[in-house]
Design an enzyme around this catalytic site. Structure first.
Site, PDB file in Angstrom:
ATOM      1  N   GLY A 173     -50.084  28.521  45.099  1.00 45.37           N
ATOM      2  CA  GLY A 173     -50.529  28.887  46.466  1.00 45.37           C
ATOM      3  C   GLY A 173     -50.072  29.413  47.410  1.00 45.37           C
ATOM      4  O   GLY A 173     -49.526  30.608  47.679  1.00 45.37           O
TER       5      GLY A 173
ATOM      6  N   ARG B 194     -35.795  40.959  52.258  1.00 49.18           N
ATOM      7  CA  ARG B 194     -36.197  42.329  50.939  1.00 49.18           C
ATOM      8  C   ARG B 194     -35.091  42.688  50.898  1.00 49.18           C
ATOM      9  O   ARG B 194     -35.356  43.531  50.011  1.00 49.18           O
ATOM     10  CB  ARG B 194     -37.041  42.902  52.235  1.00 49.18           C
ATOM     11  N   GLN B 195     -34.363  43.148  51.329  1.00 43.19           N
ATOM     12  CA  GLN B 195     -32.797  43.867  50.938  1.00 43.19           C
ATOM     13  C   GLN B 195     -32.276  43.069  49.930  1.00 43.19           C
ATOM     14  O   GLN B 195     -32.379  43.030  48.879  1.00 43.19           O
ATOM     15  CB  GLN B 195     -31.804  43.484  51.974  1.00 43.19           C
TER      16      GLN B 195
ATOM     17  N   GLU C 187     -31.494  32.823  50.401  1.00 43.76           N
ATOM     18  CA  GLU C 187     -32.142  32.941  51.596  1.00 43.76           C
ATOM     19  C   GLU C 187     -33.514  32.381  52.329  1.00 43.76           C
ATOM     20  O   GLU C 187     -33.979  32.789  53.457  1.00 43.76           O
ATOM     21  CB  GLU C 187     -31.794  34.876  50.952  1.00 43.76           C
TER      22      GLU C 187
ATOM     23  N   GLU D 104     -35.078  28.983  73.327  1.00 43.82           N
ATOM     24  CA  GLU D 104     -33.788  28.658  74.805  1.00 43.82           C
ATOM     25  C   GLU D 104     -32.821  28.210  73.931  1.00 43.82           C
ATOM     26  O   GLU D 104     -32.600  27.674  72.556  1.00 43.82           O
ATOM     27  CB  GLU D 104     -34.798  27.488  76.049  1.00 43.82           C
TER      28      GLU D 104
ATOM     29  N   HIS E  19     -29.782  26.056  72.495  1.00 43.48           N
ATOM     30  CA  HIS E  19     -29.486  24.814  71.925  1.00 43.48           C
ATOM     31  C   HIS E  19     -28.150  24.846  71.194  1.00 43.48           C
ATOM     32  O   HIS E  19     -28.402  25.398  70.276  1.00 43.48           O
ATOM     33  CB  HIS E  19     -30.708  23.979  72.139  1.00 43.48           C
TER      34      HIS E  19
ATOM     35  N   LYS F 202     -28.330  27.423  62.865  1.00 46.71           N
ATOM     36  CA  LYS F 202     -28.878  29.157  62.356  1.00 46.71           C
ATOM     37  C   LYS F 202     -27.496  29.200  61.895  1.00 46.71           C
ATOM     38  O   LYS F 202     -27.294  30.063  60.563  1.00 46.71           O
ATOM     39  CB  LYS F 202     -29.037  29.456  63.444  1.00 46.71           C
TER      40      LYS F 202
ATOM     41  N   SER G 111     -26.934  30.520  57.521  1.00 48.32           N
ATOM     42  CA  SER G 111     -25.946  31.969  56.997  1.00 48.32           C
ATOM     43  C   SER G 111     -24.994  31.797  56.421  1.00 48.32           C
ATOM     44  O   SER G 111     -24.885  32.595  55.815  1.00 48.32           O
ATOM     45  CB  SER G 111     -25.617  32.679  58.631  1.00 48.32           C
TER      46      SER G 111
END
Length: 124
Positions: A16, A33-34, A70, A86, A88, A95, A99
């Site tokens: 679940g 989604r893509q 992803e 903010e 950092h 990130k 990516s």
């Protein structure tokens, strides 16, 4: 706080939570989604190609791996965004690395598809 659920109930609850995560990714992440739509189309194509079972497994696995990475990248981004809005340096790095993982996985999928298709349809 330890989870006290055991046995089959734990499996059901975990499933679940997983479905809840997939729904959240679908609703909130355009990239997911893509990539999910591309993966579905690629799996359909892979099922119709005249290739060996191993080649078909490689084709399908490579695009599913993109979706998996992803999801992990989206989770990293959600945690970073939760911590604060903010800028950092470490948040940006996290990130960017997530990516990069998606980018490399897409590259891997493209190489797998190009290699299998080249070997099957273009190489003597």
């Amino acid at each position: 706080m330890a989870n006290q659920t055991k046995g089959f109930t734990r499996v059901i609850k975990a499933a679940g939570y997983s479905l809840k995560g997939l729904k959240a990714a679908w609703v909130n992440e355009a990239a997911f989604r893509q990539e999910a739509v591309a993966a579905i189309l690629a799996v359909i194509i892979a099922l119709y190609l005249d290739v060996s079972y191993i080649d078909r497994l490689l084709l399908i696995s490579s695009v599913v791996l993109v979706a998996i990475v992803e999801l992990i990248n989206s989770a990293i981004e959600a945690v970073v965004d939760r911590v604060g809005s903010e800028y950092h340096e470490l948040s940006g790095r996290a990130k960017d690395i997530g990516s990069a993982a998606v980018f490399i996985t897409i590259g891997l999928a493209l190489v797998v598809w190009a290699t299998v298709l080249w070997q099957r349809y273009f190489a003597g």
